[in-house]
Enzyme design. Structure first.
Site, PDB file in Angstrom:
ATOM      1  N   ASP A 141       0.841  -1.200   0.000  1.00  0.00           N
ATOM      2  CA  ASP A 141       0.000   0.000   0.000  1.00  0.00           C
ATOM      3  C   ASP A 141       0.880   1.255   0.000  1.00  0.00           C
ATOM      4  O   ASP A 141       0.662   2.192   0.773  1.00  0.00           O
ATOM      5  CB  ASP A 141      -0.952  -0.004   1.211  1.00  0.00           C
ATOM      6  N   ASP A 284      -1.202   8.690  10.432  1.00  0.00           N
ATOM      7  CA  ASP A 284      -1.981   8.230   9.289  1.00  0.00           C
ATOM      8  C   ASP A 284      -3.363   7.727   9.708  1.00  0.00           C
ATOM      9  O   ASP A 284      -3.495   7.041  10.720  1.00  0.00           O
ATOM     10  CB  ASP A 284      -1.170   7.089   8.654  1.00  0.00           C
ATOM     11  N   GLU A 326      -3.903  13.047   9.726  1.00  0.00           N
ATOM     12  CA  GLU A 326      -4.412  12.756   8.389  1.00  0.00           C
ATOM     13  C   GLU A 326      -5.802  12.182   8.585  1.00  0.00           C
ATOM     14  O   GLU A 326      -5.983  10.998   8.822  1.00  0.00           O
ATOM     15  CB  GLU A 326      -3.514  11.763   7.642  1.00  0.00           C
TER      16      GLU A 326
END
Ligand code: GLC
Ligand code: GLC
Length: 651
Positions: A141, A284, A326
Site C-alpha cells: 500500500d 496516518d 491525516e
C-alpha cells in the site's frame, strides 16, 4: 492541576520505576510528567480503567515515557526547550512543505541527501518523506502496510541514513516529517504472525473473530475504503480460521486500541521516531482508530481520546515534536482533530485541509466559486496553536467529500453534482481535457474518487499533445492559481513531489502487477532529473512553473499577514467566478493583503465597492505583490485575466 487520586498513583508509580530509570537525571521529565499526569491518568482511566491490569499498564506507560526521555539526545532536548518557549513557531508564514517518496523524488535516501539543494532552490523547508519502513513486496500500500516499525526498508536505506538526513535538514533549518501508521500493521508484522500462530496475547492486538456474527454487525454501518479491490472490512485468515478486521487492504490488519498494550507499543514507536530527530509526525488514518458496532467506525469519541493521550504523553518526553492529523473527513469532524482546547485537550497541531483541496477542484471544474465560498464559510474556526496543511495534490486520490448541505446551499443536487465533477476531471467533456482517472467507483453509493497528477488534471497533458500554446498557457496558469491560494490561505502549504516542475501522469504502473490495480500510482512519479533540468531553461513549461512557484514561495515567506492566526476574512463579492479573501497581520491589522483569484477562463472583474468596511480604501491604489504590477482600476473595478490571481496591497 492537583488531584489526590492521580497524585498518589503517580507517587506509587515513581516508587515502582525500574532502578535503571531512577538512577537517571530526570528533572525536566518529572516537571512535565507532573504537569500532564492528571490528564494522562484521566484519559488512560477513561479508556482502560475497567481492566484488571490498569495499574500495571499505567506503570508501563510511565516507564515508556521515561525510557523515551532517557534516550532523547541533548541536542533534541535543547530544541524541545526552545520550541516550548516559542510555542507558536509553526504558525509562521516561513514554512513551506513538500511531500515525496524517497524513491520517487530520488533513487533512495542516500540519493535524496544529494538533492537537498533542490529544496533550498525552491524554498522548501519542511519535507515529508513518505513511508520508508519495512513492508512486504507487492503488499505494501505504498509503504502504509508496515511489517517492522523500527526498521527502514533496505530498498531505500537504513536508520543511519535517516539520522543523517535529520541532521542535515536541521543544519539547514528544514523540518523532517515522517509517517506513523497508527491504525494497522501489515499481516506480515511480527504481531500478526504471532497471532496467526495462535498466540492469544497477540490476537488481542487486532480485531479477530471466530465467525461472522460480530463482523456482520460491524458491516451494517461501516463504509468501504477500497470497494473495488478490497470490498468489506473483514478478511478470512485460513491459518487461524478466523476473521480479521481489515478496513483498508485485506493485508492491513486494524490494530485494536481497546487493548492498552497496543496503545503503549505505538507510543513507544512514536517516541522512537521522535528520538531519531523527526520534527513532525504524520499520524496516518487517525479517523479510524476506534471501532464501535453500530457506527461508521470513524471519528469516534475514543479515537480523539487516544490522540489526546498520545499528545500528552509525547509532550512529556519530546514536547518539540508536532503531530499532523491525516483525517480525510467532513469539515465539522476534521476540526476536532486539533483537540477540544488548545492546552488541556490538545490532539494534533496540524491537520490536512482536505476540504479546501476538494473545494478547489470543484472550482476548477465548475469555473465557479459558489461551493468554494460555501465550504470555506462552513469551515469551523480552528483552535489557537493549530494550523492547516493546505494542498492541491498529494499521493492519495481526491475524494469529493464536501458536505451535502453545502452542495445544496450552492444550488446543486449532490449526486448529480458529484457525477459532473467526476466526469469533468476524467475528461469526459471535451472542453475539460482533464486527464484524471476514476478511483474506487462504488456502484452501490454512486461515489467515486479521482486520481491524476496536478499537471494532467488541469489539462497540461492534453495541451502538450496538441502543442496548443494557448491551452498550455491556461494549464500553467491553473497550476499557479491553485498554488497561489494554498500559499496564502493560512496554514502550511504542502507541495506535492513533481508539481513544481509540472510532472504529468505516469502510466507505467499499469505494467507492474503490484501496482496495476491501484491507479493512485499514476500520480506517484519518479522524477526524471534530466527533464527537471529544464526548470533552468527559459521558455520551457518546467521553467515557467518552477520559476513562478519559487517566486510565490519567496514572497509568501516575507508577508507576515500570511502567518496563520485565524487572520483571514472571506470577502463577499458579486462575481461568482472569483475567490476573494483578506489576510491581515494579527498584531498589526493595517498590514493586509487582498487575495483575488479568477477561476474562469475569461476575464472577470472585481468591484472594489465590496471592500467597504474591510479597512481597505475603496478608492485606494493597489499593487500586486507577485508581479509588481499596479492593476488598472477603472470605474472602481479591477479586471483579472482568465485564471489570473493577485496578492494585492495598498500602495
Ligand atoms: C493513508 C494513506 C493512504 C493509505 C491509507 C491506509 O490514508 O495516505 O495512502 O492507503 O492511509 O494506510
Ligand atoms: C480514505 C481514507 C484516507 C485514505 C484514503 C486512501 O479517504 O479516509 O485515510 O488515505 O481513503 O484512498
Amino acid at each position: 492541576m492537583y488531584e489526590q487520586i492521580s497524585h498518589s498513583l503517580l507517587n506509587s508509580i515513581l516508587d515502582d520505576l525500574k532502578p535503571e530509570i531512577l538512577r537517571q537525571d530526570l528533572r525536566h521529565f518529572y516537571t512535565r510528567l507532573g504537569a500532564n499526569f492528571y490528564a494522562i491518568h484521566s484519559l488512560f482511566f477513561t479508556l482502560y480503567g475497567h481492566r484488571d491490569d490498569f495499574k500495571v499498564q499505567m506503570l508501563r506507560l510511565v516507564e515508556i515515557m521515561a525510557k523515551g526521555y532517557i534516550d532523547r539526545s541533548q541536542e533534541l532536548e535543547m530544541l524541545d526547550i526552545q520550541r516550548e518557549q516559542d510555542h507558536n513557531w509553526f504558525l509562521s508564514q516561513k514554512w513551506v512543505g513538500m511531500a515525496l517518496y524517497s524513491n520517487g523524488f530520488a533513487e533512495n535516501l542516500r540519493d535524496l541527501e544529494n538533492k537537498i539543494s533542490y529544496f533550498q532552490e525552491l524554498g522548501i523547508n519542511m519535507v515529508h518523506i513518505m513511508p520508508i519502513l519495512m513492508c512486504p513486496t507487492g503488499k505494501s500500500d505504498g509503504g502504509y502496510a508496515i511489517s517492522d516499525f523500527r526498521q527502514v526498508d533496505d530498498r531505500v536505506g537504513d536508520l543511519e541514513d535517516i539520522r543523517r538526513i535529520a541532521k542535515e535538514f536541521r543544519k539547514r533549518d528544514i523540518l523532517l516529517v515522517l509517517d506513523i501508521v497508527l491504525n494497522h500493521t501489515s499481516d506480515e508484522h511480527e504481531w500478526a504472525k504471532k497471532a496467526m500462530m495462535g498466540d492469544r496475547n497477540f490476537q488481542d492486538y487486532y480485531y479477530i473473530f471466530e465467525n461472522r456474527e460480530i463482523p456482520d454487525m460491524y458491516e451494517q454501518n461501516m463504509p468501504e475504503v477500497f470497494p473495488e479491490t478490497d470490498p468489506g472490512n473483514f478478511t478470512w485468515n485460513a491459518e487461524m480460521e478466523k476473521w480479521v478486521m481489515t478496513v483498508f487492504h485485506s493485508y492491513q490488519w486494524d490494530l485494536n486500541y481497546s487493548n492498552p498494550r497496543v496503545f503503549i507499543e505505538m507510543l513507544d514507536i512514536i517516541l522512537f521516531w521522535a528520538n531519531q530527530g523527526v520534527d513532525v509526525l504524520r499520524l496516518d488514518a487517525v479517523a479510524f482508530l476506534w471501532k464501535k458496532i453500530g457506527t461508521s467506525c470513524q471519528n469516534e469519541r475514543n479515537a480523539h481520546l487516544i490522540l489526546q493521550l498520545m499528545k500528552d504523553c509525547c509532550q512529556v518526553t519530546a514536547p518539540g515534536v508536532l503531530f499532523i492529523a491525516e483525517a480525510i473527513v467532513a469539515p465539522v469532524e476534521v476540526i476536532k482533530y486539533f483537540g477540544e482546547d488548545a492546552i488541556a485537550a490538545k490532539e494534533c497541531e496540524i491537520a490536512y485541509n482536505a476540504t479546501l483541496m476538494a473545494l478547489l477542484w470543484d472550482a476548477v471544474a465548475t469555473k465557479n466559486t459558489k461551493l468554494l465560498y460555501q465550504g470555506i464559510k462552513s469551515l469551523p474556526n480552528k483552535l489557537e496553536r493549530a494550523t492547516w496543511l493546505n494542498y492541491v495534490r498529494c499521493h492519495d486520490d481526491i475524494g469529493l467529500g464536501f458536505d451535502d448541505f453545502d452542495i445544496h446551499a450552492a444550488g446543486y443536487e449532490p449526486r448529480a453534482h458529484r457525477k459532473f465533477l467526476v466526469d469533468y476531471l476524467t475528461g469526459r467533456f471535451d472542453a475539460s481535457s482533464s486527464r484524471g482517472l476514476m478511483f474506487m467507483a462504488n456502484e452501490a453509493t454512486g461515489d467515486a474518487r479521482i486520481c491524476g497528477s496536478l499537471a494532467s488534471l488541469v489539462g497540461l497533458e492534453s495541451a502538450l499533445e496538441t502543442a496548443d500554446e494557448h491551452l498550455i498557457g491556461l494549464a500553467i496558469n491553473r497550476i499557479l492559481l491553485l498554488h497561489a491560494i494554498v500559499l496564502s490561505f493560512g496554514g502550511i502549504p504542502l507541495i506535492y513531489n513533481g508539481d513544481a516542475i509540472a510532472v504529468l501522469n505516469d502510466y507505467s504502473y499499469i505494467d507492474d502487477p503490484s501496482k496495476s490495480n491501484d491507479n493512485r500510482w499514476v500520480h506517484r512519479p519518479k522524477i526524471d532529473w534530466e527533464r527537471a533540468e529544464l526548470r533552468k531553461k527559459q521558455g520551457t513549461v518546467q521553467y515557467r512553473v518552477f520559476s513562478a512557484m519559487k517566486k510565490l514561495i519567496a514572497i509568501r515567506k516575507e508577508i507576515s499577514a500570511f502567518a496563520d492566526f485565524n487572520n483571514r476574512e472571506l470577502l463577499q463579492i458579486d462575481n461568482e467566478n472569483l475567490l476573494c479573501f483578506i489576510r491581515f497581520n494579527h498584531q498589526r491589522p493595517s498590514e493586509k493583503v487582498l487575495v483575488v483569484a479568477n477561476f474562469d477562463a475569461n476575464p472577470q472583474s472585481l468591484n472594489l465597492e465590496s471592500l467597504r468596511n474591510t479597512g481597505f480604501n475603496v478608492y485606494g491604489k493597489f499593487v500586486d505583490l507577485y508581479s509588481g504590477i499596479k492593476p488598472e482600476q477603472s470605474d472602481s473595478h479591477i479586471t483579472l485575466q482568465g485564471y489570473e490571481f493577485y496578492w494585492l496591497t495598498e500602495t
